[in-house]
Scaffold this motif. Structure first.
Motif, PDB file in Angstrom:
ATOM      1  N   ARG A  80       0.834  -1.206   0.000  1.00 47.76           N
ATOM      2  CA  ARG A  80       0.000   0.000   0.000  1.00 47.76           C
ATOM      3  C   ARG A  80       0.863   1.247   0.000  1.00 47.76           C
ATOM      4  O   ARG A  80       0.622   2.191  -0.760  1.00 47.76           O
ATOM      5  CB  ARG A  80      -0.892   0.025   1.244  1.00 47.76           C
ATOM      6  N   LEU A  81       1.863   1.263   0.875  1.00 45.64           N
ATOM      7  CA  LEU A  81       2.737   2.440   0.931  1.00 45.64           C
ATOM      8  C   LEU A  81       3.455   2.636  -0.401  1.00 45.64           C
ATOM      9  O   LEU A  81       3.594   3.754  -0.889  1.00 45.64           O
ATOM     10  CB  LEU A  81       3.761   2.298   2.068  1.00 45.64           C
ATOM     11  N   THR A  83       2.474   1.710  -3.373  1.00 39.64           N
ATOM     12  CA  THR A  83       1.526   2.190  -4.376  1.00 39.64           C
ATOM     13  C   THR A  83       1.252   3.679  -4.185  1.00 39.64           C
ATOM     14  O   THR A  83       1.168   4.437  -5.149  1.00 39.64           O
ATOM     15  CB  THR A  83       0.197   1.410  -4.264  1.00 39.64           C
ATOM     16  N   LEU A  84       1.147   4.086  -2.919  1.00 42.37           N
ATOM     17  CA  LEU A  84       0.824   5.487  -2.644  1.00 42.37           C
ATOM     18  C   LEU A  84       2.012   6.418  -2.871  1.00 42.37           C
ATOM     19  O   LEU A  84       1.844   7.527  -3.374  1.00 42.37           O
ATOM     20  CB  LEU A  84       0.370   5.637  -1.187  1.00 42.37           C
ATOM     21  N   PHE A  85       3.210   5.975  -2.483  1.00 46.31           N
ATOM     22  CA  PHE A  85       4.303   6.955  -2.352  1.00 46.31           C
ATOM     23  C   PHE A  85       5.542   6.673  -3.192  1.00 46.31           C
ATOM     24  O   PHE A  85       6.519   7.413  -3.112  1.00 46.31           O
ATOM     25  CB  PHE A  85       4.691   7.105  -0.881  1.00 46.31           C
ATOM     26  N   GLU A 200      -3.233   8.744   4.838  1.00 45.65           N
ATOM     27  CA  GLU A 200      -3.599   7.662   3.916  1.00 45.65           C
ATOM     28  C   GLU A 200      -3.761   6.316   4.620  1.00 45.65           C
ATOM     29  O   GLU A 200      -4.629   5.531   4.252  1.00 45.65           O
ATOM     30  CB  GLU A 200      -2.513   7.508   2.841  1.00 45.65           C
ATOM     31  N   VAL A 201      -2.899   6.037   5.594  1.00 45.42           N
ATOM     32  CA  VAL A 201      -2.861   4.672   6.150  1.00 45.42           C
ATOM     33  C   VAL A 201      -3.198   4.595   7.628  1.00 45.42           C
ATOM     34  O   VAL A 201      -3.137   3.515   8.216  1.00 45.42           O
ATOM     35  CB  VAL A 201      -1.483   4.015   5.888  1.00 45.42           C
TER      36      VAL A 201
END
Ligand code: TXA
Ligand code: MG
Length: 320
Positions: A80-81, A83-85, A200-201
């Motif tokens: 997830r991280l 993909t986001l950053f 975001e998380v």
């Protein structure tokens, strides 16, 4: 050895293929890069920086799709991280794959991976069929470089080439995150702020900077220090305390306070933390090089990127 500066990508590719080191731009700070899969190249990184071998290196890749070549697991939270950053100022600690030499991780069971958000760095990584181990391109313990010239100023003569990608846009090293069960653990504050990440998380855990922290042995208290003594605190009080000395001053934003400092650096006239981050290490270098006895600095607001800026200032103040 002469150290050249330029933007010749094919020369950088050739040098790295031949096992040499190249200074590379990233959005955070300049890196001292070598083939992460070649133990001899990795050993020469430690040597060029005078870096103790217990302080592991970050491995730079061109895309998250490469993670499973160098890590044996890519947990959901890490995905997830990424993909986001990614590309961006975020380093993920993941269980290490056997393809990564011991020297890179200082024998630890996790490898640090990052996709830098810099066009030239990404072009370089895509042109190579190996990832790049790259610590910040400064002698161990000193302030990180945020321009190609900073790299040459300190490592000139030790490496053949610095790929010039202009001044670093972020100016602080990456934020380092590891994973314990479902928890995200931040080991180093950096160019990705906690606020942006947590928005975001959700909440993350902090495990910062205890020197001797076995998970991030490089996070020694005295990292990022200029050579001159630096005091951090209320500027007015510090200026009074050191009356009569030749002072260099690092101020967050414009002020009406007058001083007879030899050099005064203002990080951001209108108090923008991203601009302050971008200018921080260059300002520290100029103050260090100026004809001053001492550097006096004030903390910036402890919010957003201000947390990482204050962390670096505290370490700079602890360096003596
Ligand atoms: O923004 C950055 O992260 C820059 C650019 C060049 O990517 N690199 C950088 O590298 O700041 P360096 O070597 O100055 O700091 C990396 C730190 C180490 O000191 C260590 O604390 C942590 O990352 N680290 C690296 N590999 C690790 C590992 N396997 N386990 C725990 N910590 C690790
Ligand atoms: Mg460093």
């Amino acid at each position: 050895m002469d150290t050249n500066i330029g933007s010749d990508l094919s020369l950088a590719v050739q040098l790295l293929r031949d096992g040499h080191l190249v200074g590379i731009p990233t959005e955070t700070v300049y890196g001292l890069a070598g083939n992460a899969l070649n133990p001899a190249a990795v050993a020469s990184i430690f040597e060029a920086k005078n870096r103790p071998s217990f302080d592991p290196l970050i491995v730079h890749i061109s895309d998250a799709s490469e993670v499973m070549r160098y890590a044996v697991a890519f947990p959901e939270a890490a995905r997830r991280l990424a993909t986001l950053f990614w590309p961006g100022p975020l380093t993920l600690l993941l269980p290490r794959h056997a393809s990564i030499p011991d020297l890179v991780t200082s024998g630890l069971d996790r490898v640090a991976l990052r996709v830098p958000a810099h066009g030239l760095a990404l072009q370089l990584l895509k042109a190579l069929d190996f990832p790049l181990a790259a610590p910040s391109a400064n002698p161990f313990g000193y302030v990180s470089p945020t321009s190609a010239q900073h790299v040459v100023d300190q490592l000139g003569g030790r490496i053949p080439y610095v790929l010039d990608g202009g001044p670093c846009a972020v100016g602080l090293e990456s934020t380092i995150v590891g994973f314990e069960a479902d928890d995200m653990v931040v080991y180093r504050l950096g160019g990705l702020s906690l606020e942006v990440m947590e928005a975001e998380v959700g909440p993350v855990r902090l495990a910062l900077n205890q020197s001797g922290n076995p998970s991030a042995p490089g996070m020694l208290t005295s990292h990022y220090a200029p050579r001159k003594q630096l005091f951090l605190g209320d500027l007015e009080a510090l200026i009074e305390r050191f009356d009569g000395r030749r002072l260099g001053i690092l101020r967050f934003q414009q002020s009406t306070q007058t001083t007879n400092a030899v050099l005064e650096e203002i990080l951001s006239e209108n108090g923008n933390l991203a601009e302050a981050a971008q200018r921080l290490f260059g300002a520290l270098r100029r103050l260090d090089a100026a004809d001053v006895d001492l550097i006096l600095a004030e903390p910036v607001p402890q919010t957003g990127l201000g947390m990482a800026i204050n962390d670096r200032l505290r370490r700079a103040a602890a360096g003596h």
